[in-house]
Structure formats: structure tokens, C-alpha cells
Write a protein that holds these residues in place. Structure first.
Motif, PDB file in Angstrom:
ATOM      1  N   LEU A 346       0.830  -1.205   0.000  1.00 37.76           N
ATOM      2  CA  LEU A 346       0.000   0.000   0.000  1.00 37.76           C
ATOM      3  C   LEU A 346       0.869   1.261   0.000  1.00 37.76           C
ATOM      4  CD1 LEU A 346      -2.824  -1.050   2.497  1.00 37.76           C
ATOM      5  CD2 LEU A 346      -3.000  -0.816   0.015  1.00 37.76           C
ATOM      6  N   THR A 347       1.997   1.219   0.704  1.00 35.66           N
ATOM      7  CA  THR A 347       2.904   2.364   0.698  1.00 35.66           C
ATOM      8  C   THR A 347       3.505   2.585  -0.683  1.00 35.66           C
ATOM      9  OG1 THR A 347       3.439   2.032   3.039  1.00 35.66           O
ATOM     10  CG2 THR A 347       4.993   3.332   1.720  1.00 35.66           C
ATOM     11  N   TYR A 348       3.898   1.499  -1.349  1.00 35.63           N
ATOM     12  CA  TYR A 348       4.422   1.630  -2.709  1.00 35.63           C
ATOM     13  C   TYR A 348       3.366   2.200  -3.653  1.00 35.63           C
ATOM     14  CZ  TYR A 348       8.803  -0.834  -1.787  1.00 35.63           C
ATOM     15  OH  TYR A 348      10.046  -1.175  -1.326  1.00 35.63           O
ATOM     16  N   ALA A 349       2.110   1.763  -3.471  1.00 34.32           N
ATOM     17  CA  ALA A 349       1.035   2.297  -4.306  1.00 34.32           C
ATOM     18  C   ALA A 349       0.861   3.798  -4.082  1.00 34.32           C
ATOM     19  CB  ALA A 349      -0.273   1.559  -4.010  1.00 34.32           C
ATOM     20  N   LEU A 350       0.975   4.230  -2.822  1.00 35.68           N
ATOM     21  CA  LEU A 350       0.861   5.660  -2.518  1.00 35.68           C
ATOM     22  C   LEU A 350       2.038   6.436  -3.102  1.00 35.68           C
ATOM     23  CD1 LEU A 350      -0.892   7.723  -1.034  1.00 35.68           C
ATOM     24  CD2 LEU A 350       0.491   7.318   1.006  1.00 35.68           C
ATOM     25  N   GLN A 351       3.230   5.853  -3.060  1.00 34.96           N
ATOM     26  CA  GLN A 351       4.399   6.512  -3.659  1.00 34.96           C
ATOM     27  C   GLN A 351       4.263   6.602  -5.175  1.00 34.96           C
ATOM     28  OE1 GLN A 351       7.566   4.053  -2.146  1.00 34.96           O
ATOM     29  NE2 GLN A 351       7.837   5.277  -0.297  1.00 34.96           N
ATOM     30  N   TRP A 352       3.677   5.578  -5.787  1.00 34.36           N
ATOM     31  CA  TRP A 352       3.422   5.634  -7.231  1.00 34.36           C
ATOM     32  C   TRP A 352       2.473   6.793  -7.557  1.00 34.36           C
ATOM     33  CZ3 TRP A 352      -1.187   5.215  -9.918  1.00 34.36           C
ATOM     34  CH2 TRP A 352      -1.077   5.082 -11.306  1.00 34.36           C
ATOM     35  N   LEU A 353       1.420   6.941  -6.757  1.00 37.21           N
ATOM     36  CA  LEU A 353       0.485   8.048  -6.968  1.00 37.21           C
ATOM     37  C   LEU A 353       1.178   9.385  -6.758  1.00 37.21           C
ATOM     38  CD1 LEU A 353      -2.425   9.020  -7.445  1.00 37.21           C
ATOM     39  CD2 LEU A 353      -2.814   8.800  -4.976  1.00 37.21           C
ATOM     40  N   GLN A 354       2.055   9.462  -5.781  1.00 32.25           N
ATOM     41  CA  GLN A 354       2.786  10.704  -5.534  1.00 32.25           C
ATOM     42  C   GLN A 354       3.656  11.079  -6.724  1.00 32.25           C
ATOM     43  OE1 GLN A 354       5.190  10.605  -1.999  1.00 32.25           O
ATOM     44  NE2 GLN A 354       5.954  12.680  -2.265  1.00 32.25           N
ATOM     45  N   ARG A 355       4.318  10.096  -7.327  1.00 29.50           N
ATOM     46  CA  ARG A 355       5.155  10.387  -8.500  1.00 29.50           C
ATOM     47  C   ARG A 355       4.316  10.873  -9.666  1.00 29.50           C
ATOM     48  NH1 ARG A 355       7.833   5.623  -6.725  1.00 29.50           N
ATOM     49  NH2 ARG A 355       6.632   4.371  -8.209  1.00 29.50           N
ATOM     50  N   ARG A 356       3.091  10.366  -9.792  1.00 31.81           N
ATOM     51  CA  ARG A 356       2.226  10.806 -10.894  1.00 31.81           C
ATOM     52  C   ARG A 356       1.695  12.222 -10.653  1.00 31.81           C
ATOM     53  NH1 ARG A 356       4.556   7.224 -12.213  1.00 31.81           N
ATOM     54  NH2 ARG A 356       4.002   5.404 -13.496  1.00 31.81           N
ATOM     55  N   LEU A 357       1.395  12.540  -9.418  1.00 29.43           N
ATOM     56  CA  LEU A 357       0.819  13.853  -9.115  1.00 29.43           C
ATOM     57  C   LEU A 357       1.885  14.916  -8.889  1.00 29.43           C
ATOM     58  CD1 LEU A 357      -2.110  12.900  -6.693  1.00 29.43           C
ATOM     59  CD2 LEU A 357      -2.214  13.398  -9.138  1.00 29.43           C
ATOM     60  N   MET A 358       3.132  14.512  -8.627  1.00 31.98           N
ATOM     61  CA  MET A 358       4.214  15.457  -8.386  1.00 31.98           C
ATOM     62  C   MET A 358       5.396  15.149  -9.282  1.00 31.98           C
ATOM     63  SD  MET A 358       3.952  15.428  -4.224  1.00 31.98           S
ATOM     64  CE  MET A 358       5.397  16.458  -4.057  1.00 31.98           C
ATOM     65  N   PRO A 359       5.226  15.254 -10.597  1.00 32.27           N
ATOM     66  CA  PRO A 359       6.338  14.905 -11.503  1.00 32.27           C
ATOM     67  C   PRO A 359       7.533  15.818 -11.351  1.00 32.27           C
ATOM     68  CG  PRO A 359       4.560  16.001 -12.706  1.00 32.27           C
ATOM     69  CD  PRO A 359       4.036  15.735 -11.325  1.00 32.27           C
ATOM     70  N   TRP A 360       7.350  17.023 -10.830  1.00 35.38           N
ATOM     71  CA  TRP A 360       8.457  17.957 -10.707  1.00 35.38           C
ATOM     72  C   TRP A 360       9.475  17.521  -9.631  1.00 35.38           C
ATOM     73  CZ3 TRP A 360       3.425  19.093  -9.226  1.00 35.38           C
ATOM     74  CH2 TRP A 360       3.207  19.228  -7.857  1.00 35.38           C
ATOM     75  N   GLN A 361       9.093  16.561  -8.771  1.00 36.29           N
ATOM     76  CA  GLN A 361      10.018  16.106  -7.749  1.00 36.29           C
ATOM     77  C   GLN A 361      10.842  14.900  -8.194  1.00 36.29           C
ATOM     78  OE1 GLN A 361       8.345  15.437  -3.852  1.00 36.29           O
ATOM     79  NE2 GLN A 361       8.852  17.530  -3.295  1.00 36.29           N
ATOM     80  N   GLN A 362      10.556  14.340  -9.355  1.00 32.28           N
ATOM     81  CA  GLN A 362      11.312  13.209  -9.825  1.00 32.28           C
ATOM     82  C   GLN A 362      12.696  13.648 -10.249  1.00 32.28           C
ATOM     83  OE1 GLN A 362       9.289  10.700 -12.647  1.00 32.28           O
ATOM     84  NE2 GLN A 362       7.276  11.212 -11.835  1.00 32.28           N
ATOM     85  N   LYS A 363      13.661  12.757 -10.001  1.00 37.44           N
ATOM     86  CA  LYS A 363      15.029  13.065 -10.359  1.00 37.44           C
ATOM     87  C   LYS A 363      15.224  12.909 -11.863  1.00 37.44           C
ATOM     88  CE  LYS A 363      16.935  11.628  -5.912  1.00 37.44           C
ATOM     89  NZ  LYS A 363      17.885  10.741  -5.217  1.00 37.44           N
TER      90      LYS A 363
END
Length: 363
Positions: A346-363
């Protein structure tokens, strides 16, 4: 001159010692000495027959020596192998703990009756995953291998019967529904409290007072609110309340913590109202909001497992508590393993959603 300066900066930023250099040789010798010291310490205590008496200090000292050795190893790892080194470190230590647990149980250092070795827990987990409990009419995973046959004979109704008998499905469904029902209004209220001082002053103290209450303690009160106190609604609502309060407080802090420079820049570019909220406030608060969502997800898992301990006939918490009652520690530990696996997924799923909603934080 410029090229030399650039090369000097690059060389100074790369902290990996050059192979064969004095620094690399010193690190290699230090690694050998640290590992040898750990082995010698445990061997000496075992030879004189004092290892059992000083087991925990020896384990603590060995862990410190291992950490120091791994730090030295990390200095020798080249930049290209850094990711593999970190992955090995993250997965290797838990595997080492499992191996030591297995050896400790086999040698009698810990009581295998109450602390069964990982091999027996794995066997119990396999049994729970493949066996149908005729007494309760439940399974751990819902027997997915029977779903094609059930679909051919009964259609989706047959598939749903298999899904509905799953302990994992019952727990995950309660967590997800309660999480969504609590997180969305919690975030909205937190934004309002962060922007409006009057609302914040009116609600902050009340929410803080309710937040510290043990959520399992308010479960009986929640049960009184429904015609069917033993149904799914009270279980979901207590999860939603836990998430709602936490997210309201967290989001309020996130909004208030936004750098004033961002708000001023938004105003200078003409943002106001919904435009300011969408383009400045929410993106600025989102990193802290997602940190709160991760904590809230863990809280939701803790609450639902606690509720299933005391008032449920299905779910991973119920299954774990049931095997504790009948003194089957292998399957009790297997239930705890399932809870941990669900938490990670469930934590990984939430992190996946975070990467989709916050693309500017991806390296």
C-alpha cells in the motif's frame, strides 16, 4: 585554466577512493579489521561459555562493527555501482536477520514454541494461502486458482464468492474505503484551516483533543451510530475518522508552512481564488500532504487490525488473533507477515500516486 578548475571540482566531488590508492587500501584494511573484531568477539565469548550471558551486548557490538564495515565498503563502491550497493544493503540486512533468527531457534537460544523460526512461519503462510477453512468459510487470498473455473460455471458471481471469502480482501477493502473517505475531507478541511484563521482557531483545539484519543476506544461509540453495529460500516467509519483528523491537522500545517515567496509570486502573476489554490497552494503543500498520507495509511492499517482483533469474523487481524487464541504461533506470525506485506504494498502504491501527481520532484 577553466578546464583545470572544472576537473578539480569534479575530482573533489567524487569521494570514491581510487583503486590501489592509500585511502582505498586503508579502507580495505579497516573492513577486514572490523569484520575480524566482530568474529573474534563472538568466538571468544562462545569459547569461554559466556555468549548466552552476554548475548545482547555481543549482538549490539556486532551490529555497530557491521555498520562501520559497511560504511567503509560504501566508500569503495564506484558511482555506477552505488544503486546496486544500496539495494544489497537494504535487502541483505533483513535476510541476515532471518538467517540469525533461524539459527537462534534451531540452537535453542530462543524458544521455538513462542518464536518459531522463519522456515516454520513460511510453511504456515503457505498453508494459509492454499487451505480453505470450512469452519469459518474463509481463505487468506480467496483461492484465485479456482476463479477461471468459477467464472465459467457461475460468471462474475462465482468469482465474487471467492473474492469475498478472502481475509486479505476484507482488510484491504476496509482500509482503502476508510482511507479515501477520511483523507479527502481531511485535506479539504486542512486547506481551509490553513487559509482561514477563524476556522483554524475554532477547530484546532478540538481536533487536537480528539487526535490523541485511542481510536479503538471510540469504536464502541461508533458502533452505536448504526443499526447494524457488527457490520462493515462501523469498522470503515473508525478508520475514516482516524485518517480525517490526522490529515486535517497535517494539511493545515502544510498550508501554513508554504514559503511566502511563492504566494507573493502567484499574486504578482495575477493568481487569486481557485487559480491560487490550484497552482500555488496545493503544489506547495503537496509534499507535506503526501508525508501525512503515508502516516495516515499506516494509522489506518493499525486501526483496522485492532478493530478486527476485537470485532470481526473476517480479516487479517481476526485471523491473527484467532490463531493466537488457539495457540498456533506459526500461523499467528504468518498473519503478522501478511500485515507487513500489505503495509509495504500500500505504501508503494501511494508513492506511485505521488510520483504521478508530483512529476516535478522526480530526479
Amino acid at each position: 585554466m577553466t578546464i583545470a578548475s572544472t576537473e578539480g571540482i569534479t575530482a573533489s566531488d567524487d569521494r570514491t577512493p581510487v583503486k590501489g590508492s592509500p585511502a582505498a587500501n586503508n579502507d580495505a584494511r579497516a573492513i577486514l579489521l572490523l569484520l575480524a573484531a566482530g568474529v573474534a568477539l563472538n568466538a571468544a565469548l562462545a569459547i569461554v561459555g559466556l555468549w548466552s550471558d552476554f548475548a545482547w551486548p555481543a549482538i549490539g557490538a556486532s551490529f555497530v562493527l557491521l555498520v562501520l564495515a559497511c560504511e567503509r565498503i560504501g566508500r569503495l563502491v564506484p558511482v555506477k555501482g552505488r544503486c546496486a550497493y544500496e539495494r544489497t544493503l537494504a535487502l541483505g540486512f533483513p535476510l541476515l536477520v532471518l538467517v540469525l533468527w533461524e539459527l537462534a531457534a534451531d540452537s535453542g537460544f530462543i524458544n521455538p514454541t513462542w518464536f518459531p523460526p522463519p522456515s516454520r512461519i513460511g510453511s504456515a503462510l503457505w498453508d494459509l494461502s492454499t487451505r480453505y477453512d470450512r469452519f469459518s468459510g474463509t481463505t487468506l487470498l480467496g483461492r484465485p486458482w479456482l476463479m477461471p473455473e468459477a467464472f465459467n460455471s457461475e460468471g462474475w458471481a462465482g468469482v465474487w464468492k471467492l473474492v469475498a471469502e478472502s481475509h486479505v480482501f476484507a482488510t484491504v477493502a476496509r482500509v482503502l474505503v476508510g482511507f479515501v473517505l477520511g483523507a479527502i475531507p481531511g485535506v479539504l478541511l486542512g486547506v481551509v484551516m490553513g487559509l482561514n484563521q477563524t476556522v483554524r482557531l475554532m477547530l484546532d483545539t478540538t481536533l487536537s483533543a480528539i487526535y490523541v484519543l485511542p481510536k479503538i476506544a471510540i469504536f464502541p461509540i461508533v458502533m452505536l451510530m448504526f443499526a447494524d453495529p457488527f457490520g462493515e460500516a462501523p469498522k470503515i467509519l473508525v478508520v475514516a475518522l482516524s485518517v480525517f483528523i490526522l490529515m486535517a491537522i497535517n494539511t493545515m500545517a502544510a498550508v501554513r508552512g508554504i514559503d511566502k515567496v511563492y504566494l507573493m509570486a502567484g499574486k504578482n502573476y495575477g493568481a487569486k481564488g481557485w487559480s491560487m489554490l490550484r497552482h500555488v497552494i496545493l503544489p506547495g503543500a503537496m509534499p507535506v500532504i503526501f508525508s501525512g498520507l503515508r502516516i495516515a495509511l499506516g494509522t489506518a492499517m493499525i486501526v483496522i487490525i485492532s478493530v478486527e482483533f476485537v470485532r470481526a469474523k473476517q480479516g487479517v487481524g481476526y485471523m491473527t488473533f484467532y490463531y493466537w487464541e488457539v495457540l498456533n504461533p506459526e500461523k499467528m506470525y504468518a498473519g503478522l507477515v501478511v500485515v507487513m506485506i500489505l503495509g509495504v504494498l500500500l505504501t508503494y502504491a501511494l508513492q506511485w500516486l505521488q510520483r504521478r501527481l508530483m512529476p516535478w520532484q522526480q530526479k
